[in-house]
Design an enzyme around this catalytic site. Structure first.
Site, PDB file in Angstrom:
ATOM      1  N   GLU A  22      11.304  26.841  56.968  1.00  0.00           N
ATOM      2  CA  GLU A  22      11.517  25.311  56.696  1.00  0.00           C
ATOM      3  C   GLU A  22      10.975  25.235  55.115  1.00  0.00           C
ATOM      4  OE1 GLU A  22      10.153  26.096  59.324  1.00  0.00           O
ATOM      5  OE2 GLU A  22      10.743  24.895  60.925  1.00  0.00           O
ATOM      6  N   GLU A  73       9.766  26.778  67.275  1.00  0.00           N
ATOM      7  CA  GLU A  73       8.863  25.885  67.999  1.00  0.00           C
ATOM      8  C   GLU A  73       9.208  25.302  69.508  1.00  0.00           C
ATOM      9  OE1 GLU A  73      10.192  23.418  64.410  1.00  0.00           O
ATOM     10  OE2 GLU A  73       7.756  23.207  63.981  1.00  0.00           O
TER      11      GLU A  73
END
Ligand code: CO8
Length: 264
Positions: free
Chosen positions: A138, A118
């Site tokens: 995640e 990210e």
């Protein structure tokens, strides 16, 4: 030249106009924690305050990882409110990075996972070493991405590929990332930083105001309709004609010499 002292990252002006920020927690594969975010914000302040800054390079310490994600040991015991606050801290920081007036290049030298991916996507583009590994793992931890992947990854590589990466947690190697358009270039690891410096050197030779305004038009235009984005470009283009660098750039071309840009 070293700027102020940092603990979790190295931050230096390595050449005229080129800053290098190295996330430096190699024992945890440069995992992102509160301290690193605090120092990262200070480093961005330094870059933003330097009118002579031209390019920012971001990389990870060691040969194994760029960033292996947010720090799982720090996140483990967070409440919902604390989790949201942690996410918001990163969201704000990554948006600031994206809006920084100069180009920012992620120099990805290994694992680039979760919050690391990210972070890299909030840079203007990514170059990677052959051993780089990208992923949004995640879901393995029972959480969604929290630092922007559901939005930036879709925009970068399309919703179907983003969906595959995010819901399966699958790792993507450097060449696949290149094919998918997540990465601009892949180099052998021992050449990666030299290539990054060479790209930075090229940018530093260009008109500094033109570089800044070009970035601004691309980043701001990305969230606008075509007409509004083209208006930003027209205004940027017009503004260039008030600068010394436009006079120098065009004079140099017509006089068949290299331009010498001294700033706007
Ligand atoms: N956080 C904390 N420590 C980490 C992390 C991490 N993300 N990644 C690695 N480490 C540590 C390991 O615990 C290990 O520490 P120690 O030596 O003390 O045991 C050390 O780094 C080296 O790691 P490994 O021994 O695991 O090295 P391997 O080569 O075996 O494996 C991997 C490398 C594949 C990268 C593996 O370490 C791994 O899978 N790491 C976790 C990757 C991950 O899941 N990242 C996503 C984290 S979540 C996230 O980023 C979401 C952000 C949004 C949060 C929203 C706010 C709440």
């Amino acid at each position: 030249m070293n700027t102020q002292s940092y603990k979790s990252l190295d931050f230096e002006l390595i050449e005229q106009g080129t800053y290098l920020l190295t996330l430096n927690r190699p024992a945890s594969l440069n995992a992102l924690n509160t301290e690193i975010f605090r120092e990262f914000a200070l480093a961005l302040d330094e870059v933003a305050d330097d009118a002579e800054a031209r390019v920012l390079l971001i990389t990870g310490a060691g040969e194994k990882a760029f960033v292996a994600g947010a720090d799982i040991s720090e996140m483990r015991d967070k409440s919902a409110v604390e989790g949201m606050a942690f996410s918001q801290t990163a969201m704000t920081l990554f948006r600031r990075l994206e809006m920084l007036p100069i180009p920012v290049i992620a120099v990805v030298n290994g694992y680039c996972l979760g919050g690391g991916c990210e972070l890299a996507m909030a840079c203007d583009w990514i170059i990677a070493s052959e051993n780089a590994v990208f992923g949004q793992p995640e879901v393995n931890l029972g959480i969604t991405p929290g630092f922007g992947a559901t939005q930036r990854l879709s925009r970068l590589i399309g919703p179907a590929r983003a969906m595959e990466m995010i819901v399966s947690g699958r790792h993507v190697d450097a060449n696949e990332a290149l094919t998918w358009g997540l990465v601009n270039h892949v180099y052998p690891q021992d050449r990666l930083m030299d290539e990054a410096l060479s790209i930075a050197g090229t940018i530093c030779q260009k008109g500094p105001l033109a570089v800044r305004l070009s970035k601004q038009a691309i980043v701001r235009g990305a969230s606008l309709d075509l007409d509004s984005g083209c208006q930003i470009e027209s205004q940027a283009f017009g503004l260039c004609f008030s600068s010394a660098e436009q006079k120098e750039g065009m004079a140099a071309f017509l006089e068949k010499r290299k331009p010498e840009f001294k700033g706007a």
